[in-house]
Structure formats: structure tokens, C-alpha cells
Design a protein around this motif. Structure first.
Motif, short mmCIF file in Angstrom:
data_model
loop_
_atom_site.label_atom_id
_atom_site.label_comp_id
_atom_site.label_asym_id
_atom_site.label_seq_id
_atom_site.Cartn_x
_atom_site.Cartn_y
_atom_site.Cartn_z
N GLU A 293 -41.97 47.16 -55.17
CA GLU A 293 -42.83 47.31 -54.39
C GLU A 293 -43.44 47.70 -53.41
N PRO A 294 -44.32 48.77 -54.46
CA PRO A 294 -44.27 50.18 -53.96
C PRO A 294 -46.00 49.91 -52.42
N ASP A 295 -46.26 48.57 -52.63
CA ASP A 295 -47.41 48.02 -52.23
C ASP A 295 -46.76 47.84 -50.85
N LEU A 296 -45.58 47.65 -50.30
CA LEU A 296 -45.05 47.32 -48.92
C LEU A 296 -44.19 47.84 -48.87
N VAL A 297 -43.88 48.49 -47.49
CA VAL A 297 -43.29 48.95 -46.97
C VAL A 297 -41.64 48.67 -46.53
N PRO A 298 -40.92 49.14 -46.34
CA PRO A 298 -39.64 48.36 -46.33
C PRO A 298 -39.19 47.82 -44.88
N MET A 299 -38.56 47.12 -45.08
CA MET A 299 -38.16 46.16 -43.75
C MET A 299 -36.90 45.88 -42.98
N ALA A 300 -37.14 46.68 -41.66
CA ALA A 300 -35.48 47.01 -40.48
C ALA A 300 -35.73 46.62 -39.64
N PRO A 301 -35.33 45.08 -39.77
CA PRO A 301 -35.44 44.55 -38.89
C PRO A 301 -34.61 44.47 -37.81
N ASP A 302 -34.81 44.67 -36.38
CA ASP A 302 -33.86 45.99 -35.21
C ASP A 302 -33.16 45.02 -35.06
N PRO A 303 -31.88 45.21 -34.79
CA PRO A 303 -30.50 44.53 -34.33
C PRO A 303 -30.85 44.14 -32.93
N THR A 304 -31.50 44.26 -32.27
CA THR A 304 -31.58 43.54 -30.90
C THR A 304 -32.34 42.42 -30.88
N TRP A 305 -33.88 42.62 -31.80
CA TRP A 305 -33.93 41.95 -32.24
C TRP A 305 -33.61 40.33 -32.56
N VAL A 306 -33.14 41.19 -33.94
CA VAL A 306 -32.23 40.17 -34.26
C VAL A 306 -30.98 39.37 -33.81
N GLU A 307 -30.61 39.61 -33.00
CA GLU A 307 -29.84 38.63 -31.63
C GLU A 307 -30.55 38.05 -30.52
N SER A 308 -31.48 38.57 -31.02
CA SER A 308 -32.20 37.54 -29.84
C SER A 308 -32.61 35.92 -30.57
N LEU A 309 -33.10 36.19 -32.06
CA LEU A 309 -33.72 35.28 -32.18
C LEU A 309 -31.94 34.35 -32.69
N ARG A 310 -30.61 34.80 -33.15
CA ARG A 310 -29.43 34.14 -32.81
C ARG A 310 -29.10 33.33 -31.57
N ALA A 311 -29.69 34.79 -30.56
CA ALA A 311 -29.62 33.74 -28.97
C ALA A 311 -30.50 32.59 -28.98
N ASP A 312 -31.58 32.14 -29.36
CA ASP A 312 -32.29 31.93 -29.29
C ASP A 312 -32.63 30.44 -30.83
N LEU A 313 -31.47 30.24 -31.33
CA LEU A 313 -31.16 29.15 -32.40
C LEU A 313 -31.34 28.34 -32.18
N PRO A 314 -32.07 26.84 -32.26
CA PRO A 314 -31.53 25.55 -31.26
C PRO A 314 -30.11 25.13 -31.56
#
Lengths: 497, 109
Positions: A293-314
Motif C-alpha cells: 500500500e503506497p499511501d501507508l508507511v511501514p509498521m515497525a513495532p518497537d521491540p521494547t514496546w512489544v515486550e511491555s505489551l506482553r508484560a501487561d497482558l491480562p
């Protein structure tokens, strides 16, 4: 002749796979600020972006990306460090843009698994991918005799749903489960739904289409390569998931037994008949001409953020169930029964709300399970909360309600959506303990039914049931039946002992 | 500016059948003469792109975007939609406040 799944697996091995679409519960759409509210007036939640008007620039919804990554983490997936959206090109009026913004060879989450328990056995269902895309508009077909597409003269389109964030979760093929295949399919969707609900990413209402399921099924002879699979769409309840797999297993076995071959095709599940029918066969192989998709730039989830999401899973449902088992202290048989009925979490939540385990169990396995069955839904789908059930149990324990009255209160909660105390007050549900009133009602019943009264006096004590019924009716079920019976017998001069 | 004419000889990178297939997918009516014309023109274009590929060294990764940006997101907030009258003004036909479109074949029943 009625073939069964056991007959089928005596000759064939099934392989199943599931594709599940989940509408996320964000307040705005995937690439624009239009509201996602369900049930709004047609075409009132649309804008230049979701209508695909020239020059519109989509921007991805941060909350949808976070929700998708959390789903991936809960399903034990790896999260992509870099990925893109892609255009899936097709011409169909449910997408005004003539393409759906989706993900192709670079999904956000890959290579996970979900363990499900069926019949005391743990089956690991591999997760191929979890990707993010947008939902399509809703078509209404007009002019066909049945309201179905064939014979429709034209279609009407509402684009409110077009552009709502949609997550697609695709399993790997699941072989080796034999006759359990239908139950495994259902258990997977059930567990997935519970996880999504626990994550709070979707309201997962199958009847409203916020959770939708396609079921792939194939059969092969033992030792041979996997067979040709069919894809069954339109599977809109947990029960239907199970029925769709069973129906396809039986149908394909009959085709193969007759020396025929299974066609690779899309089939539709018919809720009424419980079987599948072929969909339209495609004139040419699907060719969506995906490109980044040329109108949307790539996603590059920050690994530190991903780990914080993992830690916060219910705490996820499986862990919660294990904890519940220990906490409830129920035995294996009880637990299996509750588990099969899908009420373990409900019983636990009812206990958390203050009810004794035994009462909570009896309600969820008894009257509430019956109501759910009668409606063809899961107990969890009943519009009554564990807190409300706990309140009912409290009222019965206090003697304010009899069990029969508590059931009427349940009916009232389901009918009106009001809280227990509101229903009880509005309907005047209260045990009549005024013995004077009961005695008067008993005398009326005796006077109105002299023949029955005579029989009872003559020793046919069982006949008193008719009089009890009359009193219960005149007190609108608000009397305690045992007390009424005792009063009637006393007034008829009959001593039971 | 490369000289495209030197690549004008068809190399078979794209056939008339490919063009016909693409035209069908794009819902474009293309005549027989046009099939031939477009096949040879597209062939030249593909040849030119292939030459760019030859020039790109291993240190030039493929890209789909001209700007080196990632993670451009918006907060999950509702913003006003267009007035429905404006939305439907662009529809070829309207009924019950919905877009009316010709009868369509569908995978959904």
C-alpha cells in the motif's frame, strides 16, 4: 442409513483449519476518524477516506495496531519487526475503493499456537498468522424472492461498516484429531473468543458479526496425502462451527465412498438444515494483484514496546481456569461437566460475586443451561451477568424468593435487560409467607374443586397436587409449594404421617 | 535518458494472453489490436524496469515508499463524518439512503 463421524473416521482422517475474522472494538475506523458504532443510520459514518475518494490519505489507527499485537502475543506469536499493509484488488461494491487494505506476505504476527482441551485431551492448534485489515460494507439484496442473492434484481450498500478494523486469525491445518475434529473446531473458536474478550479488544458477538468464522475441512485415507479441502463460510455460532465440520466430514466421506472426488470450493453453511451448500464457483482463479500500500508507511513495532505489551497482558482464560479449579475445589467430574457446558468461568465469577459454589454451579448447569440450550446459544451469551445470578442466589437464601420465583426473575432479566432487583420489584416477585392469605387461597381452591377435595379426604393424597396447583396459580407462583401442600392437607383433615 | 527503442523487440516478458487477463481483472474492454499494442508496450516498460534492477546493487534494498518513515499513526478518536447527503450525491443511484448498485453475484448468500 445414518452415517456418523465415527463411521467416517473408520475409513478417513480429517484435517481441519479455521479462519476467524474479528472486528476490533476501537471507537474509530482503521484508517479514518469515522465512528464504528453498530446500528447507526445507513451511510452516516463515512468520509473521503473510507469511501476511497480521490486524494484521500489514510492514516492507521494506533489502537488497532496495538490490539492486533496483543492478540498475537496472547496466541504465542512472533511479532513482525517490520511489515506493511497491502492492497487486495477486487471489484465488488462492498468496497467502494475497489480494493481492501489488508496484509499479504508481511502479517503483523506469525507462528503461534493455541492449546484447546477436548474430552480431557489437549490439542495444540498452530496459528499461521494474525493480520490487520479493514471490514467491508454491508449489502442488502433486493428483489429476490428469498432475499438471497440469486434472483436479486439489485443491491443496496451501506458503507458504515467499511473500514472498521478487522483482524484475521488463520490456523495451520490441524490433522490427527479424528472423530474429535468437530469438537476441536468448536473448542478452538470458543477459546479464541474467550481470549479476545479477556483482552478487551472486541465485543466478539457472533450474532452481530463481530466474530465470523470460515471452516476448512478435508478427508484423506490413512497414509495418503491430505485431501482436497472445502471452505465453509457463513458459520455464525459456536454450535454451527461444530455442525459445519461434522456435516462436511459426512458429505465428503459419501462423495469419496462413491468413487467421486471432492471439489475445492467455497460452501455456505445453512443454519436451518445444518448442512453446507456449494457457493458460486469462480470462473477464474482468484487473482487479487496484491501490492504494498503506497499511501501507508511501514509498521515497525518497537521491540521494547512489544515486550511491555506482553508484560501487561491480562490473565488468559486457560490460566484463570486452572486457578479457578483450585479455588473452587470442585472434583474432576464436576469440572468436566462445567467445562463441557462452558460455564467454568461463569461459575467462578458468580462465586467471586459472593455466591456459594454449589448454588452457582446448580444455576449455571441447571436452569440457565436449559435456557441457553433452548435458544441455541452458549450460557455465556445469555444476557445475564454472574453478579445478577449471585444476587438471585442471595435472594433465595434469604427466603425472599423461592427457586421458582428466582427463575421467573431470570426470565424477566433476559426479557427486559433490567437488573434483578428492578425485575423483582416491577413484577412483584415475593414469596407469600402470610399464612392467613395462604389459608384463604387454600379454602378457595377446596371450595372450587369439591370432587378433588373429597378424593383427598378419602385417602388419595396424591390428588392434592391439583389443589396445590390451583393455589400456586391464584398466588401467581409466589407461594412456597411445600407450605401450600401442608396447609391444604391440614384443612382437609388429612394426616400424612 | 535511456533509449527505449533499443528494447523494442518483444522478448516475451508479457503475452497477449497476459494483457487480456489483466484487462479482465481490471474490467477494461480491450480490442484485439490493443492487446497486441499494449503487450509490446508493456514489454518495453518491463524491460526498462529490469534494467533498473540490474543497476541496483546489493546495498540498495527494494522499497515501496520514497520517504524513510515508519509508524505513522493516528489516535483512536472519532472525527466528524461527511454529511450523508454529500456522500450519496456521488452515487449513481440511491434507495433507502443506501447506494443502489446493479444486481451482483456474491460469495455470501
Amino acid at each position: 442409513m445414518t452415517a456418523t463421524v465415527d463411521d467416517v473416521v473408520a475409513r478417513y482422517e480429517p484435517v481441519i483449519g479455521l479462519e476467524t475474522h474479528v472486528e476490533l472494538g476501537t471507537v474509530s475506523k482503521m484508517f479514518c476518524g469515522c465512528s464504528t458504532e453498530f446500528g447507526a443510520d445507513p451511510n452516516t459514518h463515512t468520509c473521503a477516506v473510507c469511501l476511497g475518494l480521490p486524494g484521500a490519505l489514510p492514516v492507521a489507527n494506533a489502537a488497532a495496531i496495538e490490539a492486533t499485537i496483543r492478540i498475537g502475543l496472547a496466541l504465542n506469536c512472533s511479532i513482525a519487526q517490520w511489515c506493511r499493509f497491502a492492497r487486495k484488488n477486487y471489484f465488488y461494491p462492498d468496497m467502494p475503493k475497489n480494493f481492501q487494505t489488508s496484509q499479504y506476505d508481511e502479517p503483523l504476527c506469525v507462528e503461534g499456537y493455541l492449546n484447546v482441551e477436548v474430552d480431557g485431551r489437549t490439542v495444540r492448534v498452530g496459528i499461521e498468522r494474525v493480520h490487520l485489515e479493514e471490514d467491508t460494507g454491508k449489502n442488502t439484496h433486493v428483489g429476490g424472492a428469498t432475499g438471497r442473492i440469486h434472483g436479486a434484481d439489485y443491491s443496496l450498500v451501506d458503507y458504515n461498516r467499511a473500514g472498521i478494523p478487522l483482524v484475521e486469525i488463520v490456523t495451520k491445518p490441524v490433522p490427527g484429531v479424528g472423530a474429535l475434529a468437530p469438537e476441536v473446531a468448536r473448542a478452538y473458536v470458543t477459546e479464541l473468543r474467550d481470549i479476545l474478550r479477556t483482552l478487551g479488544v472486541s465485543d466478539v458477538r457472533m450474532e452481530q458479526g463481530s466474530l465470523r468464522c470460515d471452516v476448512n475441512t478435508s478427508l484423506n485415507r490413512p497414509g495418503e496425502a491430505w485431501g482436497t479441502r472445502t471452505e465453509t463460510k457463513n458459520v455464525n455460532s459456536l454450535r454451527s462451527v461444530e455442525r459445519a465440520v461434522r456435516s462436511e466430514m459426512l458429505r465428503q466421506a459419501e462423495v469419496l465412498d462413491g468413487g467421486g472426488r471432492v471439489l475445492q470450493e467455497t460452501r455456505h453453511f445453512n443454519e436451518t438444515s445444518g448442512d453446507t451448500r456449494p457457493g458460486r464457483s469462480k470462473e477464474e482463479a482468484t487473482d487479487y494483484r496484491y501490492f504494498p500500500e503506497p499511501d501507508l508507511v511501514p509498521m515497525a513495532p518497537d521491540p521494547t514496546w512489544v515486550e511491555s505489551l506482553r508484560a501487561d497482558l491480562p490473565e488468559l482464560p486457560a490460566a484463570r481456569r486452572a486457578r479457578t479449579r483450585a479455588a473452587l475445589g470442585v472434583d474432576e467430574a464436576d469440572l468436566a461437566q462445567m467445562s463441557n457446558a462452558g460455564v467454568v468461568d461463569l461459575v467462578a465469577a458468580t462465586v467471586d460475586a459472593g455466591a456459594p459454589v454449589g448454588e452457582a454451579r446448580n444455576w449455571w448447569l441447571g436452569y440457565l443451561a436449559q435456557l441457553a440450550n433452548a435458544r441455541g446459544i452458549e450460557a455465556a451469551e445469555l444476557e445475564i451477568t454472574p453478579g445478577q445470578v449471585a444476587r438471585l442466589i442471595e435472594l433465595v437464601a434469604a427466603g425472599t424468593l423461592s427457586t421458582a420465583l428466582a427463575r421467573q426473575a431470570v426470565d424477566g432479566v433476559l426479557e427486559t435487560g433490567s437488573d434483578v432487583d428492578v425485575v423483582v420489584a416491577e413484577r412483584g416477585l415475593k414469596v407469600v409467607s402470610d399464612t392467613g392469605a395462604l389459608a384463604a387461597a387454600a379454602d378457595e381452591a377446596i371450595a372450587a374443586n369439591p370432587e378433588v377435595a373429597e378424593k383427598v379426604r378419602g385417602g388419595k393424597i396424591a390428588a392434592v397436587g391439583a389443589l396445590v396447583g390451583a393455589v400456586m396459580k391464584s398466588t401467581r407462583g409466589q407461594a412456597d409449594a411445600a407450605a401450600v401442600r401442608a396447609i391444604l392437607l391440614e384443612r382437609l383433615g388429612v394426616d400424612e404421617s | 535518458m535511456p533509449d527505449f527503442t533499443e528494447d523494442a523487440t518483444p522478448t516475451g516478458r508479457i503475452s497477449r494472453e497476459d494483457v487480456a487477463h489483466l484487462a479482465r481483472l481490471a474490467r477494461l474492454a480491450v480490442t484485439d489490436d490493443e492487446l497486441q499494442l499494449f503487450a509490446s508496450q508493456l514489454d518495453v516498460i518491463l524491460g526498462s524496469v529490469a534494467r533498473v534492477g540490474e543497476v541496483a546493487a546489493a546495498d540498495v534494498p527494494p522499497t515501496s515508499h520514497a520517504v524513510p518513515l515508519v509508524n505513522v499513526y493516528r489516535a483512536d478518536e472519532v472525527r466528524p463524518s461527511l454529511p450523508r447527503a454529500a456522500v450519496l450525491a456521488g452515487a449513481p443511484s440511491v434507495e433507502d439512503e443506501k447506494f443502489r448498485v446493479p444486481r451482483i453475484l456474491s460469495e455470501e448468500a
